[in-house]
Design a protein around this motif. Sequence first.
Motif, short mmCIF file in Angstrom:
data_model
loop_
_atom_site.label_atom_id
_atom_site.label_comp_id
_atom_site.label_asym_id
_atom_site.label_seq_id
_atom_site.Cartn_x
_atom_site.Cartn_y
_atom_site.Cartn_z
N ARG A 51 0.84 -1.20 0.00
CA ARG A 51 0.00 0.00 0.00
C ARG A 51 0.88 1.25 0.00
N GLY A 52 1.96 1.24 0.77
CA GLY A 52 2.89 2.36 0.79
C GLY A 52 3.54 2.58 -0.57
N ALA A 53 3.92 1.49 -1.23
CA ALA A 53 4.54 1.60 -2.56
C ALA A 53 3.54 2.17 -3.57
N ILE A 54 2.30 1.73 -3.49
CA ILE A 54 1.27 2.25 -4.38
C ILE A 54 1.04 3.74 -4.13
N ASP A 55 0.96 4.11 -2.86
CA ASP A 55 0.76 5.53 -2.52
C ASP A 55 1.92 6.39 -3.02
N ARG A 56 3.16 5.91 -2.84
CA ARG A 56 4.33 6.67 -3.32
C ARG A 56 4.31 6.78 -4.84
N TYR A 57 3.95 5.71 -5.53
CA TYR A 57 3.86 5.74 -6.98
C TYR A 57 2.84 6.79 -7.43
N GLU A 58 1.68 6.77 -6.78
CA GLU A 58 0.63 7.72 -7.15
C GLU A 58 1.03 9.15 -6.82
N ASP A 59 1.77 9.36 -5.75
CA ASP A 59 2.25 10.69 -5.40
C ASP A 59 3.26 11.20 -6.43
N ASP A 60 4.11 10.30 -6.92
CA ASP A 60 5.18 10.67 -7.85
C ASP A 60 4.73 10.75 -9.30
N THR A 61 3.73 9.97 -9.67
CA THR A 61 3.32 9.93 -11.09
C THR A 61 1.87 10.32 -11.22
N SER A 62 1.03 9.34 -11.27
CA SER A 62 -0.41 9.59 -11.36
C SER A 62 -1.14 8.42 -10.71
N GLU A 63 -2.43 8.56 -10.61
CA GLU A 63 -3.23 7.49 -10.01
C GLU A 63 -3.10 6.21 -10.84
N THR A 65 -4.18 3.12 -12.74
CA THR A 65 -5.40 2.83 -13.49
C THR A 65 -5.99 1.50 -13.04
N GLU A 66 -7.23 1.27 -13.41
CA GLU A 66 -7.89 0.01 -13.06
C GLU A 66 -7.14 -1.18 -13.66
N VAL A 67 -6.65 -1.03 -14.88
CA VAL A 67 -5.90 -2.10 -15.54
C VAL A 67 -4.61 -2.39 -14.78
N GLU A 68 -3.89 -1.34 -14.37
CA GLU A 68 -2.66 -1.53 -13.60
C GLU A 68 -2.94 -2.20 -12.26
N MET A 69 -4.03 -1.78 -11.59
CA MET A 69 -4.37 -2.37 -10.30
C MET A 69 -4.74 -3.84 -10.47
N GLU A 70 -5.46 -4.19 -11.53
CA GLU A 70 -5.80 -5.59 -11.79
C GLU A 70 -4.53 -6.41 -12.00
N ALA A 71 -3.53 -5.83 -12.68
CA ALA A 71 -2.27 -6.53 -12.88
C ALA A 71 -1.54 -6.74 -11.55
N VAL A 73 -2.94 -6.90 -8.52
CA VAL A 73 -3.70 -7.89 -7.75
C VAL A 73 -3.43 -9.29 -8.29
N ALA A 74 -3.37 -9.44 -9.61
CA ALA A 74 -3.09 -10.75 -10.21
C ALA A 74 -1.71 -11.24 -9.81
N LYS A 75 -0.76 -10.33 -9.72
CA LYS A 75 0.61 -10.71 -9.39
C LYS A 75 0.80 -11.05 -7.92
N VAL A 76 0.19 -10.29 -7.03
CA VAL A 76 0.43 -10.51 -5.60
C VAL A 76 -0.72 -11.26 -4.91
N GLY A 77 -1.80 -11.51 -5.61
CA GLY A 77 -2.87 -12.29 -5.02
C GLY A 77 -3.85 -11.49 -4.19
N GLY A 78 -3.98 -10.23 -4.43
CA GLY A 78 -4.96 -9.40 -3.72
C GLY A 78 -4.32 -8.47 -2.72
N LEU A 79 -5.13 -7.54 -2.25
CA LEU A 79 -4.65 -6.56 -1.27
C LEU A 79 -5.34 -6.81 0.04
#
Length: 79
Positions: A51-63, A65-71, A73-79
């Motif tokens: 969650r921290g890595a996602i927040d930092r990514y969104e702070d540095d770049t942009s939100e 996307t749904e497609v990126e989040m699905e990828a 979740v598929a890779k790590v097995g959910g949040l």
Amino acid sequence: MSAPESDITAPKSVTLRRRLIAEVEELSGPRGFSAATDEALSFWVARKRLRGAIDRYEDDTSEITEVEMEAIVAKVGGL
């Protein structure tokens, strides 16, 4: 050969709800309580770090996307 420092266990006193203790013991048996707690805390730490890595990514770049989040979740097995 000794275990790596990160694998050495140490006692820790915690306070938990009685209902939760009973449920964990029912599912893991009284001798499986520490293993169940270790597994749960390992998952919690991984989730918090992700969650921290996602927040930092969104702070540095942009939100993300749904497609990126699905990828993710598929890779790590959910949040």
